[in-house]
Design an enzyme around this catalytic site. Structure first.
Site, PDB file in Angstrom:
ATOM      1  N   HIS A   1       0.839  -1.204   0.000  1.00 27.93           N
ATOM      2  CA  HIS A   1       0.000   0.000   0.000  1.00 27.93           C
ATOM      3  C   HIS A   1       0.875   1.257   0.000  1.00 27.93           C
ATOM      4  O   HIS A   1       0.531   2.263  -0.630  1.00 27.93           O
ATOM      5  CB  HIS A   1      -0.896   0.031   1.245  1.00 27.93           C
TER       6      HIS A   1
ATOM      7  N   VAL B   1       4.793  -5.442  -4.588  1.00 23.07           N
ATOM      8  CA  VAL B   1       5.856  -5.342  -3.583  1.00 23.07           C
ATOM      9  C   VAL B   1       5.920  -6.677  -2.843  1.00 23.07           C
ATOM     10  O   VAL B   1       4.881  -7.214  -2.426  1.00 23.07           O
ATOM     11  CB  VAL B   1       5.567  -4.187  -2.595  1.00 23.07           C
TER      12      VAL B   1
ATOM     13  N   SER C   1       0.606  -8.853   1.541  1.00 23.03           N
ATOM     14  CA  SER C   1      -0.857  -8.879   1.547  1.00 23.03           C
ATOM     15  C   SER C   1      -1.344  -8.741   2.980  1.00 23.03           C
ATOM     16  O   SER C   1      -0.711  -9.264   3.905  1.00 23.03           O
ATOM     17  CB  SER C   1      -1.328 -10.221   0.964  1.00 23.03           C
ATOM     18  N   SER C   2      -2.470  -8.062   3.138  1.00 23.71           N
ATOM     19  CA  SER C   2      -3.043  -7.927   4.485  1.00 23.71           C
ATOM     20  C   SER C   2      -3.368  -9.304   5.062  1.00 23.71           C
ATOM     21  O   SER C   2      -3.264  -9.524   6.267  1.00 23.71           O
ATOM     22  CB  SER C   2      -4.317  -7.089   4.433  1.00 23.71           C
TER      23      SER C   2
END
Ligand code: AMP
Length: 251
Positions: A35, A174, A183-184
């Site tokens: 992000h 990324v 990733s979350s």
């Protein structure tokens, strides 16, 4: 940094950004370095940056996945502040769905493949919420990660189809040092699982065919939704326990 919630607050805030270009970064929060790249790109290319955090229920076909989605709002707010975000928008369901999802945006070809074939209604939810977010923020540019390449492609196509006045800017995936795409959902993995998850990227990158990659991942203990090659890109979705991870590479 202005923190706002309702659509009317968003529209008012947007009217204060008339003097320059506006970049928009829509997310579901639990912010990480992926992000951050989107935010950096927006800061670099625009005078004002809007970040939204909304875990969009209409794109989850699995209630458990929705309920277990990580929420780290306090930390996210600090990250947004540190990155110099001008406006952090935190809408709720009623703000974005005053019609209770009576109207939706659907695509009937590419959205039915890959993740769409395994998550019914997922891309209707994604496209609908992105259309709403873009209409409320009216950015010059909006930033999306290549990590979700199918989503990025569908959003670009939607913007073209509906003559929307926004440039969709892609940002490369990324990765952790191990190669694992950030990733979350990685927050739901144990340390051992994080190490194992890196094998997804290694496998799709190094296999001679999608079928070979799929077989290796199954042997390694993943439950594989798909590995498929489409237009020079290899796409994968695989579960580690109950956590569904996706990735893609250019081939
Ligand atoms: P999410 O919060 O997972 O819905 O993601 C919000 C935006 O960040 C989407 O455009 C994603 O594609 C992008 N994104 C998520 N993870 C990454 C990553 N590892 N690298 C680049 N972009 C990412």
């Amino acid at each position: 940094m202005k923190v706002i919630h309702s659509i009317s607050e968003m529209k008012l805030q947007r009217s204060h950004f008339q003097s320059g270009s506006v970049g928009f970064v829509p997310t579901m929060g639990a912010l990480h370095a992926g992000h951050a790249e989107l935010l950096k790109a927006s800061k670099k290319q625009n005078d004002f940056t809007i970040l939204s955090i909304f875990v969009n229920p209409t794109q989850f076909n699995n209630t458990q996945d929705y309920e277990k989605y990580p929420l780290t709002l306090e930390q996210d707010t600090k990250i947004a502040q540190d990155f110099g975000v001008d406006c952090l928008w935190l809408p709720n369901y009623n703000d974005l769905y005053p019609d209770n999802y009576r109207f939706k945006v659907s695509e009937n070809t590419f959205s039915k493949k890959l993740c769409g074939a395994h998550r019914p209604g997922h891309f209707d939810g994604v496209l609908s919420v992105v259309m709403k977010l873009l209409n409320a923020t009216r950015p010059h540019r909006a930033y999306f990660g290549e990590k979700d390449y199918q989503q990025l492609t569908l959003i670009k196509d939607m913007v073209r189809s509906f003559f929307m006045e926004v440039e969709i800017v892609p940002v490369p995936t990324v990765r952790e040092a191990s190669g694992l795409a950030m990733s979350s959902r990685n927050l739901r993995l144990s340390t051992a699982e994080v190490n194992k998850a890196a094998q997804i990227y290694e496998t799709i990158k190094n296999s001679n065919s999608a079928k070979a990659a799929q077989e290796i991942l199954i042997q390694l203990g993943f439950k594989v939704d798909y590995v498929e090659d489409i237009e020079g890109r290899r796409f994968v979705a695989a579960f580690l326990n109950e956590v569904r991870l996706i990735d893609n590479v250019k081939i």
